[in-house]
Design a protein around this motif. Structure first.
Motif, short mmCIF file in Angstrom:
data_model
loop_
_atom_site.label_atom_id
_atom_site.label_comp_id
_atom_site.label_asym_id
_atom_site.label_seq_id
_atom_site.Cartn_x
_atom_site.Cartn_y
_atom_site.Cartn_z
N ASP A 3 0.93 -1.26 -0.02
CA ASP A 3 0.04 -0.04 0.05
C ASP A 3 0.91 1.15 0.07
OD1 ASP A 3 -2.37 -1.67 -0.04
OD2 ASP A 3 -2.57 -1.44 2.07
N VAL A 4 1.95 1.25 0.88
CA VAL A 4 2.88 2.31 1.04
C VAL A 4 3.34 2.70 -0.49
CG1 VAL A 4 4.85 3.43 1.93
CG2 VAL A 4 3.09 2.05 3.17
N ILE A 5 4.07 1.38 -1.21
CA ILE A 5 4.49 1.60 -2.49
C ILE A 5 3.50 2.08 -3.51
CG2 ILE A 5 5.51 0.18 -4.53
CD1 ILE A 5 6.91 -1.42 -2.30
N CYS A 6 2.33 1.71 -3.34
CA CYS A 6 1.29 2.09 -4.29
C CYS A 6 0.99 3.50 -4.10
CB CYS A 6 -0.01 1.40 -3.98
SG CYS A 6 -1.26 1.65 -5.16
N VAL A 7 0.94 4.11 -3.14
CA VAL A 7 0.66 5.58 -2.84
C VAL A 7 1.69 6.43 -2.95
CG1 VAL A 7 0.15 7.17 -1.09
CG2 VAL A 7 -1.31 5.03 -0.96
N PHE A 8 3.11 5.91 -2.65
CA PHE A 8 4.20 6.85 -3.04
C PHE A 8 4.73 6.67 -4.46
CE2 PHE A 8 3.99 7.26 1.22
CZ PHE A 8 4.88 8.59 1.69
N ALA A 45 7.40 13.97 -3.38
CA ALA A 45 6.83 13.23 -2.39
C ALA A 45 6.64 13.89 -1.03
CB ALA A 45 7.37 12.05 -2.10
N VAL A 46 7.90 14.62 -0.48
CA VAL A 46 7.86 15.22 0.51
C VAL A 46 6.94 16.47 0.71
CG1 VAL A 46 9.34 16.75 2.16
CG2 VAL A 46 10.17 14.75 1.02
N ASP A 47 7.15 17.25 -0.68
CA ASP A 47 6.36 18.42 -0.58
C ASP A 47 4.69 18.27 -0.63
OD1 ASP A 47 8.63 19.97 -0.75
OD2 ASP A 47 8.59 20.49 -3.10
N ASN A 48 4.30 17.21 -1.37
CA ASN A 48 2.85 16.85 -1.43
C ASN A 48 2.25 16.00 -0.42
OD1 ASN A 48 2.09 18.11 -4.14
ND2 ASN A 48 4.00 17.10 -4.67
N PHE A 49 3.03 14.99 0.11
CA PHE A 49 2.47 14.39 1.06
C PHE A 49 2.67 14.55 2.80
CE2 PHE A 49 3.12 10.65 -1.96
CZ PHE A 49 1.68 10.62 -2.38
N ASN A 50 3.81 15.44 2.89
CA ASN A 50 3.98 15.80 4.11
C ASN A 50 2.53 16.31 4.99
OD1 ASN A 50 5.44 15.95 6.75
ND2 ASN A 50 6.12 17.96 6.13
N ARG A 57 -4.92 8.99 9.78
CA ARG A 57 -3.82 9.11 10.19
C ARG A 57 -2.82 10.34 9.62
NH1 ARG A 57 -0.44 4.04 11.92
NH2 ARG A 57 0.70 5.57 13.01
N THR A 58 -2.48 11.50 10.34
CA THR A 58 -1.39 12.28 9.72
C THR A 58 -0.36 11.79 9.40
OG1 THR A 58 -2.77 13.98 10.58
CG2 THR A 58 -0.82 14.73 9.78
N ILE A 59 0.15 11.91 8.23
CA ILE A 59 1.73 11.28 8.21
C ILE A 59 2.80 12.53 7.88
CG2 ILE A 59 0.61 9.11 6.83
CD1 ILE A 59 1.65 10.54 4.04
N ARG A 60 3.97 12.09 8.24
CA ARG A 60 5.17 12.86 8.34
C ARG A 60 5.85 12.20 7.01
NH1 ARG A 60 9.57 13.19 12.75
NH2 ARG A 60 10.96 13.70 11.10
N VAL A 61 6.32 13.07 6.27
CA VAL A 61 7.31 12.59 5.02
C VAL A 61 8.46 13.87 5.08
CG1 VAL A 61 7.52 12.06 2.75
CG2 VAL A 61 5.22 11.83 3.78
#
Length: 118
Positions: A3-8, A45-50, A57-61
C-alpha cells in the motif's frame, strides 16, 4: 508495504522500502523509509505528502541524509545490492573555506536611523 509503495509511486519509482517492524511480533511500528530512483521524485513526495491524512492518520514525510537500507537479508536483488554499496540519501558536497565570503567580499549592511550599538 504494498500500500505504501502504491501511494508513494505516484511521484516516481520506489527502488527500496524499509517498513520498520517489531522484531518479536513482526508488526509494523508505523513508519518506514523509502528511496526513489531520482531526487525530483523525493522532493515531490515530501512537498505533497507531508502533513496529509491517510486512513485517519496524519503522516510525516521528510528527507533523510545518507539513507542506507538494512543489511539483514541474504537474498538481495541487484538494485538493493547497489544501494548497500553507495547509499540512497542526498549527497551534500563538503563545505570548503572558499564557499564563505572573504573580508574583501563582505556585503555592506545599512543601518536604520536610530539603530546602533548599545
Amino acid at each position: 508495504e504494498g500500500d505504501v509503495i502504491c501511494v508513494f509511486s505516484q511521484y516516481g519509482e520506489v527502488v527500496n522500502i524499509n517498513l520498520v517492524r517489531d522484531k518479536k511480533t513482526g508488526k509494523s511500528k508505523g513508519f518506514c523509509f523509502l528511496c526513489y530512483e531520482d531526487q525530483r521524485s523525493t522532493i515531490l513526495a515530501v512537498d505533497n505528502f507531508n502533513g496529509i491524512k491517510i486512513k485517519g492518520r496524519t503522516i510525516r514525510v521528510d528527507h533523510v541524509a545518507n539513507y542506507r537500507p538494512p543489511k539483514d537479508s541474504d537474498d538481495l536483488d541487484d538494485v538493493t545490492k547497489a544501494l548497500h554499496a553507495k547509499g540512497c540519501g542526498v549527497k551534500t558536497p563538503p563545505h570548503t573555506s572558499s564557499d564563505s565570503l572573504s573580508e574583501d567580499d563582505s556585503v555592506p549592511i545599512k543601518k536604520q536611523k536610530g539603530e546602533g550599538c548599545s
